[in-house]
Design an enzyme around this catalytic site. Structure first.
Site, short mmCIF file in Angstrom:
data_model
loop_
_atom_site.label_atom_id
_atom_site.label_comp_id
_atom_site.label_asym_id
_atom_site.label_seq_id
_atom_site.Cartn_x
_atom_site.Cartn_y
_atom_site.Cartn_z
N PHE A 136 2.64 0.26 5.84
CA PHE A 136 2.41 -0.91 4.98
C PHE A 136 3.48 -0.91 3.89
O PHE A 136 3.61 0.04 3.14
CB PHE A 136 1.02 -0.87 4.33
CG PHE A 136 0.76 -2.10 3.49
CD1 PHE A 136 0.22 -3.25 4.04
CD2 PHE A 136 1.11 -2.13 2.14
CE1 PHE A 136 0.02 -4.39 3.28
CE2 PHE A 136 0.91 -3.27 1.36
CZ PHE A 136 0.36 -4.40 1.94
N LYS A 195 2.95 -0.02 -8.45
CA LYS A 195 1.55 0.23 -8.80
C LYS A 195 1.33 0.82 -10.20
O LYS A 195 1.21 0.05 -11.13
CB LYS A 195 0.89 1.08 -7.71
CG LYS A 195 0.86 0.33 -6.36
CD LYS A 195 -0.41 0.50 -5.55
CE LYS A 195 -0.59 -0.66 -4.60
NZ LYS A 195 -0.11 -0.43 -3.24
N ASP A 212 9.16 4.56 0.47
CA ASP A 212 8.22 3.69 -0.24
C ASP A 212 7.20 4.58 -0.95
O ASP A 212 6.25 5.07 -0.33
CB ASP A 212 7.54 2.75 0.76
CG ASP A 212 6.57 1.79 0.08
OD1 ASP A 212 6.25 2.01 -1.11
OD2 ASP A 212 6.11 0.86 0.75
C1 LIG Z 1 0.67 -1.61 -2.51
C2 LIG Z 1 1.82 -1.22 -1.71
C3 LIG Z 1 2.93 -2.07 -1.57
C4 LIG Z 1 2.97 -3.47 -2.14
O1 LIG Z 1 2.91 -3.47 -3.52
P1 LIG Z 1 2.49 -4.82 -4.30
O2 LIG Z 1 2.58 -4.46 -5.74
O3 LIG Z 1 1.12 -5.19 -3.85
O4 LIG Z 1 3.49 -5.87 -3.94
C5 LIG Z 1 4.02 -1.60 -0.86
N1 LIG Z 1 4.01 -0.37 -0.30
C6 LIG Z 1 2.97 0.47 -0.41
C7 LIG Z 1 3.04 1.82 0.20
C8 LIG Z 1 1.83 0.07 -1.10
O5 LIG Z 1 0.78 0.89 -1.19
#
Ligand SMILES: *Cc1c(COP(=O)(O)O)cnc(C)c1O
Length: 381
Positions: A127, A241, A212
């Site tokens: 994700f 986040k 990420d």
């Molecule tokens: C939450 C998340 C995202 C997206 O972040 P947003 O602030 O919702 O755009 C991308 N990668 C990972 C691993 C996430 O947990």
């Protein structure tokens, strides 16, 4: 009128009106208290309304809420310096934006620009966001549904499987994109050495490594960033986040290997606003001073042990590192998540059978122990 009747319809609502938060607790309009075991999807690592963050926001709001990033600003500079100082060695520049998704978009463009290649490799169950670029890297078919033909071509390898990756990465690969521990995909921890092997493969093939850390970063897994567990330096590291202690701010942190991006090749109006940066400085200071990395490691071990000791017949597996923990059941998790919420524990679903816990890292031992007890009772039905 209920929010559900106003909102576009894309948000799955829980039907609870939250009016206040403090530390690891939130309260609804009727005064009922919940232990926020999801840290509101990993945003509140330093706790709700962390006093230090609140003070920084108050002070910055009186001085300057916004100015374009074409002007220097002390709060923004301090945030970038602090972020680099806790990043893996060899990270040297920062692009600031407003969300994890935007940080992925920046990473994709930077990788295309730097390598001149157009191939992307990600992992199954990954994700990375829901805008068209980041959605291209997100595996879950239910998120991609309806967008066929609009996404970048991305090849997906099995996560934590070097053979699968080797067969896919080639001379056209601009970047391999990975979560160091998969979050939304169900909390999957790769075996020791995997990320080092990926780094080596990328170097061999002239591909970049984008990690990420939007969910795993900022002390969540027992290190400041999960990639530091293996001593790997990525080319781009996406952070989001919890970076603003609750305010929207995110970053694509660039390795020395990336050099300097071309002027005007990317941008963001609100990215790096002084208000969000001041909150971010306070949040990072708090994480460092309170050693939230060590706290996550210790409390995570306690939580994991508690869940394992239950030896509950409904539990298939307990996975995770630090305070990022997935409890996989042998049955659908939905009813148990609802029962937990009823009992004042707000956790997050992940797929059909996994309950995900990402509590604020300021959670107490006592709250962890109480949560384990309640989880046991709820599983007993
Ligand atoms: C939450 C998340 C995202 C997206 O972040 P947003 O602030 O919702 O755009 C991308 N990668 C990972 C691993 C996430 O947990």
């Amino acid at each position: 009128m209920l929010e559900a009747e106003l909102e576009s319809g894309v948000i799955a609502k829980r039907g609870i009106d939250i009016v206040r938060g403090e530390g690891c607790h939130i309260w609804d309009a009727d005064g009922k208290m919940y232990l926020d075991m999801g840290a509101s999807y990993g945003v509140c690592n330093v706790g709700h309304c962390n006093p230090r963050v609140v003070r920084a926001i108050e002070e910055q709001a009186k001085k300057l809420i916004y100015v374009s990033s074409s002007y220097d600003n002390g709060s923004r500079k301090e945030l970038m310096e602090r972020l680099l100082s806790v990043s893996p060695p060899g990270m040297s520049r920062v692009f600031l934006c407003n969300s994890g998704t935007e940080s992925m978009e920046a990473a994709i463009k930077f990788a295309f620009g730097k390598t001149g290649r157009r191939g992307l490799v990600a992992a199954k169950r990954a994700f990375h966001g829901r805008s068209l670029g980041s959605l291209s890297l997100t595996f879950n078919p239910s998120h991609r549904q309806g967008m066929e033909g609009c996404l970048l071509p991305v090849k997906f390898a099995n996560f934590a499987d070097m053979d699968s990756l080797r067969g896919i990465v080639d001379e056209e690969t601009a970047a391999v994109v990975l979560e160091p521990i998969q979050g939304e995909g169900g909390v999957h921890v790769p075996p020791e050495g995997y990320l080092r092997d990926v780094r080596n493969l990328c170097d061999e093939m002239g591909a970049l490594l984008i990690v990420d850390e939007v969910q795993t970063g900022l002390c969540r897994t027992g290190d400041f960033f999960a990639i530091q567990h293996e001593g790997v330096t990525p080319d781009v590291m996406c952070v989001g986040k919890s970076l603003g202690g609750g305010l929207p701010i995110a970053a694509a942190v660039l390795g020395e290997t990336m050099g300097q991006m071309e002027k005007g090749s990317h941008g963001s109006t609100f990215g790096g606003s002084p208000l969000a940066c001041a909150a971010g400085v306070a949040a990072l200071e708090f994480m460092e001073e309170e050693r939230l990395d060590l706290r996550a490691m210790e409390l995570g071990a306690r939580f994991m042990e508690g869940l394992l000791e239950m030896e509950h017949p409904l539990v298939r597996e307990v996975r995770g590192r630090g305070l990022m923990i997935g409890l996989e059941l042998k049955v659908r998790a939905g009813p148990y998540l609802s029962a937990l919420l009823e009992r004042g524990i707000a956790a997050i679903p992940t797929g059909a059978t996994v309950i995900r816990f990402l509590p604020p890292l300021v959670i107490s031992e006592e709250d962890i122990d109480d949560a384990v007890q309640t989880i046991g009772e709820v599983l007993n039905g």
